[in-house]
Design an enzyme around this catalytic site. Structure first.
Site, PDB file in Angstrom:
ATOM      1  CE  LYS A 129       8.134  -0.322  -1.510  1.00 29.91           C
ATOM      2  NZ  LYS A 129       7.942   1.069  -1.041  1.00 29.91           N
ATOM      3  CB  CYS A 175       4.511   1.155   0.119  1.00 27.73           C
ATOM      4  SG  CYS A 175       4.152   2.870  -0.293  1.00 27.73           S
ATOM      5  CD  GLU A 203       6.927   1.341   2.745  1.00 30.21           C
ATOM      6  OE1 GLU A 203       7.431   0.674   1.830  1.00 30.21           O
ATOM      7  OE2 GLU A 203       6.438   2.467   2.577  1.00 30.21           O
TER       8      GLU A 203
END
Length: 327
Positions: A147, A181, A56
């Site tokens: 994200k 994540c 990430e």
């Protein structure tokens, strides 16, 4: 002249060789980190890998300073200057910042999942997002997933994304998708990928086995899919000397900020590769698609073991922007 991208063996579509690139960035240095990314792709090609995954926000790195410099303190100069440095080293795809990666992916006929800090022009070009980019073996960017919800102190530097990148991609017999994540703990984004046929799940992390050791096997068991968890590394020695306010960061920085923890779980939820800590480099394994069919025999979360007449998920995949320009 020897070709950096070695000849691919004629494997059947049932098998896929993957590489988990567990490396440290040249922290907050876009060009330096990009060179490390290219190096790992070349090394993976020598091993005939067909998919390589990076952690990430690897390009150019995770915002570790936020937990070390009183990142939430209002109007603090050190945090403003570090943020500006971060933005300057972020990735603007529209400017061609990933062109070299795309060209090498095409040359090596290798798919790439790469975690970047993106500064997109469609959101004005000043805010940044933790994005997961999928580049296919023809060197084409097929999805950019921003994200959905930055975690805790990440919200001080990253902006929340949208559902545009909640996509899956055909890769030989496999259907691959990915999340960033702690998105992997969100049931509905996972379900959005499952519903599109995902059977190879990519979970990218900034680093450390405390993130990967539980959720990797859980997702594999829930979805009856392969799960690749890929993390970065970060030690105090990995901070470049030219980093702004480095002495301030060092005051509270532990010797190891991210220990890796990259791993692979099979569709039965058991370890294929247990979390690897501290070791830098590519981790390789060949996946057999037939194991997906074996485990879907008794459970398929979006197929025979679902009830869409009772529960159903709605997904908005529109790319969000503050303006709509009509011609």
């Amino acid at each position: 002249m020897w070709d950096l991208c070695s000849f691919k063996s004629m494997n059947t579509s049932q098998y896929l060789k993957v590489a988990l690139a567990q490396i440290a960035p040249v922290w907050l240095d876009k060009e330096g980190t990009l060179q490390k990314v290219l190096k790992q792709i070349k090394e993976a090609s020598k091993e005939q890998a067909e998919l390589i995954v990076f952690g990430e926000g690897l390009l150019p790195g995770y915002p570790f300073w936020l937990a070390l410099t009183e990142g939430a303190q209002w109007d603090k100069k050190v945090n403003k200057e570090l943020h500006a440095h971060y933005v300057r080293n972020s990735v603007t795809i529209e400017h061609g910042d990933l062109d070299a990666v795309c060209a090498l992916a095409k040359e090596c006929q290798m798919a790439v999942y790469l975690g970047i800090i993106e500064r997109p022009l469609d959101r004005g070009g000043h805010s940044i997002y933790a994005s997961l980019v999928y580049i296919d073996g023809d060197g084409m960017i097929q999805s950019v997933h921003r994200k959905l919800q930055p975690t805790y102190d990440e919200r001080l530097t990253w902006s929340p994304g949208d559902g545009h990148g909640l996509k899956v991609h055909a890769l030989k017999d496999f259907t691959v998708g990915g999340l960033n994540c702690w998105e992997n703990w969100m049931p509905l984004p996972r379900a959005a990928l499952y519903g599109q046929g995902e059977n190879l799940h990519v979970a990218v992390w900034p680093g450390s086995d405390h993130n990967t050791k539980d959720i990797t096997r859980f997702i594999a068991r829930e979805s009856r899919s392969y799960v690749l968890s890929v993390s970065s590394l970060m030690k105090v020695e990995d901070f470049p000397q030219g980093t702004p306010h480095l002495e301030k960061i060092f005051e509270k920085a532990p010797k190891i900020l991210a220990n890796g923890g990259s791993c692979i779980a099979g569709p039965d939820g058991e370890w294929i590769v247990e979390p690897v800590v501290h070791n830098e480099g590519n981790i390789y394994h060949t996946l057999d698609f037939n194991r997906v069919y074996e485990e879907r025999q008794n459970f398929d979360p979006v197929g025979h073991y679902s009830r869409p007449d009772v529960t159903k998920l709605m997904v908005n995949t529109e790319r969000q922007s503050t303006i709509e320009i009509k011609k």
